[in-house]
Design an enzyme around this catalytic site. Structure first.
Site, PDB file in Angstrom:
ATOM      1  N   HIS A   1      -7.313  -4.459  10.367  1.00 39.52           N
ATOM      2  CA  HIS A   1      -7.080  -4.244   8.933  1.00 39.52           C
ATOM      3  C   HIS A   1      -5.798  -4.932   8.480  1.00 39.52           C
ATOM      4  O   HIS A   1      -4.887  -5.158   9.279  1.00 39.52           O
ATOM      5  CB  HIS A   1      -7.103  -2.749   8.566  1.00 39.52           C
ATOM      6  CG  HIS A   1      -5.910  -1.937   8.948  1.00 39.52           C
ATOM      7  ND1 HIS A   1      -5.999  -0.753   9.639  1.00 39.52           N
ATOM      8  CD2 HIS A   1      -4.579  -2.103   8.692  1.00 39.52           C
ATOM      9  CE1 HIS A   1      -4.791  -0.253   9.805  1.00 39.52           C
ATOM     10  NE2 HIS A   1      -3.907  -1.051   9.239  1.00 39.52           N
TER      11      HIS A   1
ATOM     12  N   ASP B   1       0.814  -1.212   0.000  1.00 37.54           N
ATOM     13  CA  ASP B   1       0.000   0.000   0.000  1.00 37.54           C
ATOM     14  C   ASP B   1       0.853   1.270   0.000  1.00 37.54           C
ATOM     15  O   ASP B   1       2.075   1.210   0.161  1.00 37.54           O
ATOM     16  CB  ASP B   1      -0.966   0.001   1.201  1.00 37.54           C
ATOM     17  CG  ASP B   1      -0.286  -0.387   2.520  1.00 37.54           C
ATOM     18  OD1 ASP B   1       0.957  -0.403   2.574  1.00 37.54           O
ATOM     19  OD2 ASP B   1      -1.003  -0.675   3.489  1.00 37.54           O
TER      20      ASP B   1
ATOM     21  N   ASN C   1      -7.356  -2.517  14.506  1.00 36.18           N
ATOM     22  CA  ASN C   1      -8.781  -2.718  14.182  1.00 36.18           C
ATOM     23  C   ASN C   1      -8.983  -3.905  13.236  1.00 36.18           C
ATOM     24  O   ASN C   1     -10.062  -4.085  12.671  1.00 36.18           O
ATOM     25  CB  ASN C   1      -9.380  -1.452  13.573  1.00 36.18           C
ATOM     26  CG  ASN C   1      -8.703  -1.048  12.261  1.00 36.18           C
ATOM     27  OD1 ASN C   1      -7.789  -1.732  11.790  1.00 36.18           O
ATOM     28  ND2 ASN C   1      -9.140   0.053  11.682  1.00 36.18           N
TER      29      ASN C   1
HETATM   30  C1  GLP Z   1      -0.514   0.468   8.507  1.00 40.93           C
HETATM   31  C2  GLP Z   1      -0.167  -0.377   7.292  1.00 40.93           C
HETATM   32  C3  GLP Z   1      -0.378  -1.835   7.540  1.00 40.93           C
HETATM   33  C4  GLP Z   1       0.237  -2.233   8.862  1.00 40.93           C
HETATM   34  C5  GLP Z   1      -0.447  -1.471   9.973  1.00 40.93           C
HETATM   35  C6  GLP Z   1       0.079  -1.825  11.347  1.00 40.93           C
HETATM   36  O1  GLP Z   1      -1.823   0.872   8.547  1.00 40.93           O
HETATM   37  N1  GLP Z   1      -0.901   0.023   6.141  1.00 40.93           N
HETATM   38  O2  GLP Z   1       0.186  -2.594   6.470  1.00 40.93           O
HETATM   39  O3  GLP Z   1       0.098  -3.618   9.064  1.00 40.93           O
HETATM   40  O4  GLP Z   1      -0.215  -0.092   9.760  1.00 40.93           O
HETATM   41  O5  GLP Z   1       1.184  -1.040  11.653  1.00 40.93           O
HETATM   42  P1  GLP Z   1       2.168  -1.269  12.844  1.00 40.93           P
HETATM   43  O6  GLP Z   1       3.005  -2.427  12.450  1.00 40.93           O
HETATM   44  O7  GLP Z   1       2.968  -0.001  12.931  1.00 40.93           O
HETATM   45  O8  GLP Z   1       1.350  -1.519  14.040  1.00 40.93           O
END
Ligand code: GLP
Length: 250
Positions: free
Chosen positions: A138, A67, A136
């Site tokens: 995602h 992304d 959440n």
């Molecule tokens: C972002 C990215 C995701 C990632 C998520 C969690 O939103 N788009 O790909 O998994 O954050 O991030 P973190 O690893 O900093 O908790």
């Protein structure tokens, strides 16, 4: 789905790096899907170490990132382009022409998204997709409510995600409102999935992902349907699980 519970987040990262390295050794021209966020950072450090100390060869791999924020130039320090080059790509011998990251500055986003899907297919699909998970539930930027069959497209970021990611920006208003993300369906077509999570703030999302019903409210739950999904988590992220999983010492 294989759930591996490791003692701490560093052990999670070492295990993740081992799995990525094994994939590359078995198939040097592997197509690897990379993720951003703080979770894979330590794993990327270990992959860099493996490259420098052990000669792990990235020269033939092809990369596709999950992304990118819409509107951030690749040189913006919070863009995922910048993240990937700073934290991994510039330290390894990946061929820059093999790197693919969604273009948040694309003039025609839907055309770009179609091109991205076709490009993934032109390499025969993704061999190993690395994933983090949002608190959440995602995956990539597939926010709660995302269609479980979705393809690469533009998504509006939810308030929770913008708040979580605001720690990287000066203030929440600077966090872009939109992102280009591989779809849940795109991710599910990868031949293998490697999902990493650590920390107590991921425990609810992991509980839903591993043991909850499959639902668009938690897009990550779809990984239960994947034949070759490995979930590597630390004890904190595993703290809400009720099932019996492989001991971290194994
Ligand atoms: C972002 C990215 C995701 C990632 C998520 C969690 O939103 N788009 O790909 O998994 O954050 O991030 P973190 O690893 O900093 O908790």
């Amino acid at each position: 789905m294989l759930v591996l519970i490791k003692e701490n987040s560093h052990q999670m990262s070492l295990e993740g790096a081992l799995q990525v390295a094994t994939q590359i050794k078995l198939k040097p021209d592997s197509v690897i899907g990379f993720a951003t966020g703080s979770t894979p950072l330590d794993m990327y450090k270990e992959l860099i170490r493996m490259h420098k100390d052990e000669g792990l060869d990235f020269s033939k791999i092809v990369s596709f990132n999950l992304d990118e924020y819409v509107g951030l130039h690749p040189t913006h320090p919070e863009s995922y382009h910048y993240f990937m080059w700073e934290n991994l790509f510039k330290h390894i011998n990946i061929n820059p022409t093999n790197v693919h990251i969604p273009m948040g500055m694309a003039d025609n986003i839907s055309e770009f998204c179609n091109w991205y899907e076709q490009k993934i297919n032109s390499y025969g699909g993704i061999d190993l997709q690395i994933l983090g998970i949002g608190a959440n539930g995602h995956i990539a930027f597939n926010e709660p409510g995302s269609s479980l069959g979705s393809r690469t497209r533009i998504k509006t970021l939810g308030q929770k995600t913008r708040l979580d990611n605001s720690r990287f920006f000066n203030e929440i208003d600077e966090v872009p409102q939109y992102a280009i993300t591989m779809g849940v369906g795109t991710i599910m077509e990868a031949k293998k999935l490697l999902l990493l999570a650590s920390g107590l703030n991921k425990a609810d999302a992991i509980k839903a992902t591993v043991e909850g019903p499959i639902m668009a409210k938690y897009p990550a739950t779809i990984v239960q349907y994947h034949r070759y999904a490995t979930i590597i988590i630390d004890k904190e992220a595993a703290s809400q699980l009720e099932g019996e999983y492989i001991d971290s010492s194994l």
